[in-house]
Design a protein around this motif. Sequence first.
Motif, short mmCIF file in Angstrom:
data_model
loop_
_atom_site.label_atom_id
_atom_site.label_comp_id
_atom_site.label_asym_id
_atom_site.label_seq_id
_atom_site.Cartn_x
_atom_site.Cartn_y
_atom_site.Cartn_z
N LEU A 2 0.83 -1.20 0.00
CA LEU A 2 0.00 0.00 0.00
C LEU A 2 0.87 1.25 0.00
CD1 LEU A 2 -2.70 -0.92 2.69
CD2 LEU A 2 -3.02 -0.84 0.21
N THR A 3 0.50 2.19 -0.86
CA THR A 3 1.16 3.50 -0.82
C THR A 3 0.47 4.35 0.23
OG1 THR A 3 -0.33 4.32 -2.54
CG2 THR A 3 1.78 3.39 -3.25
N GLY A 4 1.15 5.37 0.69
CA GLY A 4 0.54 6.25 1.67
C GLY A 4 -0.66 6.97 1.10
N SER A 5 -1.66 7.20 1.95
CA SER A 5 -2.87 7.92 1.53
C SER A 5 -2.93 9.27 2.22
CB SER A 5 -4.12 7.11 1.88
OG SER A 5 -4.11 5.86 1.24
N VAL A 6 -3.57 10.21 1.55
CA VAL A 6 -3.82 11.53 2.15
C VAL A 6 -5.17 11.45 2.87
CG1 VAL A 6 -4.28 13.96 1.69
CG2 VAL A 6 -2.49 12.76 0.42
N ILE A 7 -5.18 11.80 4.15
CA ILE A 7 -6.41 11.75 4.94
C ILE A 7 -6.87 13.18 5.22
CG2 ILE A 7 -7.45 11.05 7.12
CD1 ILE A 7 -5.46 8.77 7.23
N CYS A 51 -10.53 21.29 10.36
CA CYS A 51 -10.10 20.17 9.52
C CYS A 51 -8.77 19.63 10.03
CB CYS A 51 -9.97 20.62 8.06
SG CYS A 51 -9.17 19.40 6.99
N LYS A 52 -8.65 18.30 10.03
CA LYS A 52 -7.37 17.64 10.33
C LYS A 52 -6.94 16.89 9.09
CE LYS A 52 -9.97 16.87 13.42
NZ LYS A 52 -11.25 17.48 13.88
N PHE A 53 -5.69 17.03 8.71
CA PHE A 53 -5.21 16.35 7.51
C PHE A 53 -3.80 15.82 7.74
CE2 PHE A 53 -4.35 20.91 7.12
CZ PHE A 53 -3.00 20.94 6.82
N GLY A 54 -3.42 14.83 6.93
CA GLY A 54 -2.08 14.27 7.08
C GLY A 54 -1.94 12.96 6.33
N TRP A 55 -0.80 12.27 6.57
CA TRP A 55 -0.48 11.03 5.89
C TRP A 55 -0.95 9.83 6.70
CZ3 TRP A 55 0.97 10.99 1.03
CH2 TRP A 55 1.63 12.08 0.50
N SER A 97 -0.79 15.76 10.37
CA SER A 97 0.36 16.66 10.18
C SER A 97 -0.04 18.12 10.17
CB SER A 97 1.09 16.32 8.88
OG SER A 97 0.19 16.37 7.78
N GLY A 98 -1.34 18.40 10.07
CA GLY A 98 -1.77 19.79 10.04
C GLY A 98 -3.24 19.94 10.40
N ARG A 99 -3.60 21.16 10.78
CA ARG A 99 -4.98 21.49 11.12
C ARG A 99 -5.29 22.87 10.57
NH1 ARG A 99 -5.83 17.85 15.47
NH2 ARG A 99 -3.83 17.09 16.24
N SER A 100 -6.53 23.07 10.20
CA SER A 100 -6.92 24.38 9.69
C SER A 100 -8.40 24.60 9.94
CB SER A 100 -6.64 24.50 8.19
OG SER A 100 -7.45 23.59 7.45
N ILE A 152 -5.11 22.28 1.10
CA ILE A 152 -4.56 21.21 1.92
C ILE A 152 -3.41 20.52 1.19
CG2 ILE A 152 -5.05 18.92 2.86
CD1 ILE A 152 -7.79 19.98 3.63
N TYR A 153 -3.60 20.20 -0.09
CA TYR A 153 -2.52 19.56 -0.86
C TYR A 153 -1.31 20.48 -0.96
CZ TYR A 153 -5.02 15.36 -2.31
OH TYR A 153 -5.65 14.15 -2.32
#
Length: 472
Positions: free
Chosen positions: A129-134, A142-146, A153-156, A180-181
């Motif tokens: 499996l490759t890493g996914s963006v969540i 919003c919470k986002f990361g790998w 890894s980040g919040r906004s 986000i990207y």
Amino acid sequence: MEMLIRKMLGRSSSSSSSSSLNSDNGRAISASSSMGIGDFDRIPDDINMQILKFLDPKDAGRMSVVCKSWKLLVYDNRLWVFFFQTQRESWDTLLFAEKHLRSGYPLQTFYNPSTQLSFMHIYGQRAQLTGSVIIDGGSGYCKFGWSKYATPSGRSATFLEFGNIESPMYSRLRHFYATIYSRMQVKPSKHPAVVSIPICHYDDTQSARAARKQLKETIYSVLFDMNVPAVCAINQATLALFAARRISGIVVHIGFNVTSIVPILRGKVIREVGVEVIGMGALKLTGFLRELMQQNNITFDSLYTVRTLKENLCYVAANYEEELCKDTCASYDVPGEHTFSLSKERFITGEILFQPRMGGMRTMALHQAVALCMDHCQAAEVTCDDGWFKTVVLAGGSACLPGLPERLEKELHALVHPSISEGIRVIPPPYGADSAWFGAKLVSNISTFRKAWCITKKQFRQKSRHNFISSW
């Protein structure tokens, strides 16, 4: 093969000198250097198992050709459980995911304990499996990361009006996801994405179903237009339930503006039972604390200060009347400002969840809404299991208030019918405010993730075309 044998012998010999194996095992390994390949069959299985554990998983798999004993041991689940347990991911979480979520959606009606999982096969699939963006977005934050990272890894701040279908949703989502990207510094075309769908359009009416479908299709359209190769979009409440290692139960999600009580059976929101909604959320709790502080002449610079104090000082009283008689003063140093001291404000803030009129609201109390949902679940008889709705999972940042799970459980036992009250359990947010994000992380690491949970651009276009033709 000779190189692998030497590698194995080198590792096991060095380890025996450091007391990783006992003296008998060490002598057996030292003697093995003069053995032929077939002679490894004469070594006891427990020692052979220890030898294989010194190798990395890839080399261990290749060693199945050495002898019959190693071939059997390489396919032994105990070896691969060992390899899994040396990773960061919780073994309990991994086992839950591979037992109950491998089939994708809809989930299997039941899990057959007699079904033997091949963890060697699962290990190989997960390694590919490759890493996914969540991206776990809501109407507030919003919470986002790998998926491979331990935490987001980040919040906004988002403040997207997901419930307003008249707003230009496509353009707003496009800007939101592009931002986000950009922050993650990754090309959308390189990795699949797991996106949480906010809890909105609660009813089971035709218009609500159409609104939910429109929102989901817009999310897919935006991401596929950005060249994301595959997308998995799941309801926020369902992800929080998965994070608690459950596939059925009631999720109490204290969101930014409202609190949703969501019945979920085998991963599916049971709309026919009904989603209860209370018109207060994190914003109301923060605003109420601000009012209390102003009434007591406690000065502050911003709403951020109030929110910080709520998150670090406030709690829910087990017994409100008794708590009023206690000395509850406590202090907290807000970075960039000064030290604040709160007393009764600490527990009065959260009390409006159970006594909304204290905050000037005419709405159901939290325990009343959950009890009503339980009554509806029991009356609906959607499954022969009459206990699936007795597990209540809390979600959302404000659901992390200390004392909330115990108080809610206590109120439910006193409120619901005795036939329901036995077995009720309230689980705090398993990963705090990030529970939905961790639920998405769990799904993204399932061995069958790409095949069972994702939809590709081609599949989405074909499905959209089919739906368009069918509508005529």
